[in-house]
Design a protein around this motif. Structure first.
Motif, PDB file in Angstrom:
ATOM      1  N   CYS A  24       0.847  -1.195   0.000  1.00 31.37           N
ATOM      2  CA  CYS A  24       0.000   0.000   0.000  1.00 31.37           C
ATOM      3  C   CYS A  24       0.880   1.242   0.000  1.00 31.37           C
ATOM      4  O   CYS A  24       2.019   1.218   0.468  1.00 31.37           O
ATOM      5  N   ARG A  25       0.308   2.314  -0.528  1.00 30.04           N
ATOM      6  CA  ARG A  25       0.980   3.614  -0.517  1.00 30.04           C
ATOM      7  C   ARG A  25      -0.012   4.628   0.031  1.00 30.04           C
ATOM      8  O   ARG A  25      -0.942   5.022  -0.646  1.00 30.04           O
ATOM      9  N   GLY A  26       0.206   5.010   1.251  1.00 24.94           N
ATOM     10  CA  GLY A  26      -0.653   6.003   1.881  1.00 24.94           C
ATOM     11  C   GLY A  26      -1.752   5.370   2.718  1.00 24.94           C
ATOM     12  O   GLY A  26      -1.790   4.154   2.912  1.00 24.94           O
ATOM     13  N   PRO A  27      -2.659   6.205   3.215  1.00 25.21           N
ATOM     14  CA  PRO A  27      -3.732   5.734   4.088  1.00 25.21           C
ATOM     15  C   PRO A  27      -4.625   4.699   3.402  1.00 25.21           C
ATOM     16  O   PRO A  27      -4.879   4.784   2.207  1.00 25.21           O
ATOM     17  N   HIS A  28      -5.093   3.752   4.169  1.00 23.12           N
ATOM     18  CA  HIS A  28      -5.920   2.661   3.641  1.00 23.12           C
ATOM     19  C   HIS A  28      -7.348   3.087   3.335  1.00 23.12           C
ATOM     20  O   HIS A  28      -8.137   2.271   2.852  1.00 23.12           O
ATOM     21  N   ASP A  29      -7.687   4.336   3.594  1.00 22.50           N
ATOM     22  CA  ASP A  29      -9.030   4.831   3.299  1.00 22.50           C
ATOM     23  C   ASP A  29      -8.982   6.091   2.435  1.00 22.50           C
ATOM     24  O   ASP A  29      -9.861   6.929   2.476  1.00 22.50           O
ATOM     25  N   ALA A  30      -7.925   6.200   1.631  1.00 22.17           N
ATOM     26  CA  ALA A  30      -7.741   7.390   0.784  1.00 22.17           C
ATOM     27  C   ALA A  30      -8.839   7.527  -0.257  1.00 22.17           C
ATOM     28  O   ALA A  30      -9.252   8.632  -0.601  1.00 22.17           O
ATOM     29  N   VAL A  31      -9.336   6.385  -0.772  1.00 24.04           N
ATOM     30  CA  VAL A  31     -10.404   6.368  -1.783  1.00 24.04           C
ATOM     31  C   VAL A  31     -11.359   5.217  -1.477  1.00 24.04           C
ATOM     32  O   VAL A  31     -11.030   4.317  -0.707  1.00 24.04           O
ATOM     33  N   THR A  32     -12.516   5.257  -2.111  1.00 24.21           N
ATOM     34  CA  THR A  32     -13.460   4.138  -2.044  1.00 24.21           C
ATOM     35  C   THR A  32     -13.798   3.733  -3.467  1.00 24.21           C
ATOM     36  O   THR A  32     -14.127   4.587  -4.296  1.00 24.21           O
ATOM     37  N   ILE A  33     -13.691   2.440  -3.747  1.00 21.51           N
ATOM     38  CA  ILE A  33     -14.027   1.897  -5.061  1.00 21.51           C
ATOM     39  C   ILE A  33     -15.351   1.164  -4.939  1.00 21.51           C
ATOM     40  O   ILE A  33     -15.548   0.373  -4.025  1.00 21.51           O
ATOM     41  N   LEU A  34     -16.259   1.437  -5.867  1.00 22.97           N
ATOM     42  CA  LEU A  34     -17.554   0.757  -5.910  1.00 22.97           C
ATOM     43  C   LEU A  34     -17.657  -0.037  -7.196  1.00 22.97           C
ATOM     44  O   LEU A  34     -17.323   0.471  -8.273  1.00 22.97           O
ATOM     45  N   ASP A  35     -18.122  -1.284  -7.087  1.00 23.27           N
ATOM     46  CA  ASP A  35     -18.322  -2.083  -8.296  1.00 23.27           C
ATOM     47  C   ASP A  35     -19.717  -1.820  -8.838  1.00 23.27           C
ATOM     48  O   ASP A  35     -20.475  -1.031  -8.271  1.00 23.27           O
ATOM     49  N   GLY A  36     -20.083  -2.469  -9.923  1.00 26.56           N
ATOM     50  CA  GLY A  36     -21.376  -2.249 -10.562  1.00 26.56           C
ATOM     51  C   GLY A  36     -22.562  -2.630  -9.705  1.00 26.56           C
ATOM     52  O   GLY A  36     -23.668  -2.128  -9.902  1.00 26.56           O
ATOM     53  N   ALA A  37     -22.346  -3.486  -8.716  1.00 24.89           N
ATOM     54  CA  ALA A  37     -23.427  -3.915  -7.823  1.00 24.89           C
ATOM     55  C   ALA A  37     -23.507  -3.052  -6.576  1.00 24.89           C
ATOM     56  O   ALA A  37     -24.361  -3.276  -5.715  1.00 24.89           O
ATOM     57  N   GLY A  38     -22.613  -2.066  -6.449  1.00 20.80           N
ATOM     58  CA  GLY A  38     -22.630  -1.183  -5.295  1.00 20.80           C
ATOM     59  C   GLY A  38     -21.789  -1.641  -4.121  1.00 20.80           C
ATOM     60  O   GLY A  38     -21.804  -1.008  -3.068  1.00 20.80           O
ATOM     61  N   ASN A  39     -21.039  -2.732  -4.276  1.00 18.07           N
ATOM     62  CA  ASN A  39     -20.131  -3.162  -3.212  1.00 18.07           C
ATOM     63  C   ASN A  39     -18.969  -2.177  -3.137  1.00 18.07           C
ATOM     64  O   ASN A  39     -18.469  -1.730  -4.166  1.00 18.07           O
ATOM     65  N   ALA A  40     -18.551  -1.857  -1.917  1.00 23.74           N
ATOM     66  CA  ALA A  40     -17.516  -0.849  -1.723  1.00 23.74           C
ATOM     67  C   ALA A  40     -16.276  -1.444  -1.070  1.00 23.74           C
ATOM     68  O   ALA A  40     -16.372  -2.352  -0.251  1.00 23.74           O
ATOM     69  N   ALA A  41     -15.112  -0.902  -1.452  1.00 20.92           N
ATOM     70  CA  ALA A  41     -13.842  -1.265  -0.827  1.00 20.92           C
ATOM     71  C   ALA A  41     -13.039   0.012  -0.637  1.00 20.92           C
ATOM     72  O   ALA A  41     -12.802   0.746  -1.592  1.00 20.92           O
ATOM     73  N   ALA A  42     -12.642   0.261   0.597  1.00 21.64           N
ATOM     74  CA  ALA A  42     -11.759   1.401   0.875  1.00 21.64           C
ATOM     75  C   ALA A  42     -10.347   0.986   0.512  1.00 21.64           C
ATOM     76  O   ALA A  42      -9.978  -0.181   0.648  1.00 21.64           O
ATOM     77  N   GLY A  43      -9.563   1.945   0.048  1.00 18.40           N
ATOM     78  CA  GLY A  43      -8.211   1.580  -0.337  1.00 18.40           C
ATOM     79  C   GLY A  43      -7.251   2.741  -0.353  1.00 18.40           C
ATOM     80  O   GLY A  43      -7.661   3.910  -0.311  1.00 18.40           O
ATOM     81  N   CYS A  44      -5.978   2.387  -0.432  1.00 22.32           N
ATOM     82  CA  CYS A  44      -4.956   3.405  -0.650  1.00 22.32           C
ATOM     83  C   CYS A  44      -5.091   3.877  -2.107  1.00 22.32           C
ATOM     84  O   CYS A  44      -5.742   3.225  -2.925  1.00 22.32           O
ATOM     85  N   GLU A  45      -4.467   4.975  -2.399  1.00 24.03           N
ATOM     86  CA  GLU A  45      -4.549   5.531  -3.757  1.00 24.03           C
ATOM     87  C   GLU A  45      -4.013   4.542  -4.799  1.00 24.03           C
ATOM     88  O   GLU A  45      -4.613   4.358  -5.867  1.00 24.03           O
ATOM     89  N   HIS A  46      -2.917   3.883  -4.496  1.00 18.12           N
ATOM     90  CA  HIS A  46      -2.272   2.928  -5.407  1.00 18.12           C
ATOM     91  C   HIS A  46      -3.192   1.751  -5.737  1.00 18.12           C
ATOM     92  O   HIS A  46      -3.443   1.454  -6.912  1.00 18.12           O
TER      93      HIS A  46
END
Length: 105
Positions: A24-46
């Motif tokens: 990981c590069r940076g905070p683990h909650d820098a962004v949130t990715i949502l798939d087509g079904a609306g499931n979310a995953a918080a992640g680092c920017e990388h």
């Protein structure tokens, strides 16, 4: 009390694919990715950028870092889906980055 000398793996963000070896590069909650079904995953920017490039129909939302979603979105356009599979054949448009597909017309 004895301490366990076995090194423990560093925790990674939830956007990091289990087969992606990069840290990981940076905070683990820098962004949130949502798939087509609306499931979310918080992640680092990388890893957010890598996940966004790999999931068809995914979208990105801001997290805790100002500007990270914009940077991750821009980076995702140049990243091939599942880019950690370095020897995978890349012949179909779905296996190329958005930028590569745009250059090919």
């Amino acid at each position: 009390m004895d301490q366990d000398p076995t090194p423990q793996p560093a925790e990674r963000c939830t956007a990091a694919h289990i087969e992606d070896p990069t840290p990981c590069r940076g905070p683990h909650d820098a962004v949130t990715i949502l798939d087509g079904a609306g499931n979310a995953a918080a992640g680092c920017e990388h890893h957010g950028a890598r996940m966004l490039a790999s999931i068809d129909g995914a979208r990105i939302e801001p997290g805790s870092v100002v500007g990270a979603a914009t940077r991750a979105f821009a980076a995702s356009r140049t990243i091939r889906p599942f880019c950690w599979y370095e020897d995978a054949p890349r012949t179909e448009p779905s296996q190329l980055s958005h930028a590569e597909n745009a250059r090919q017309g």
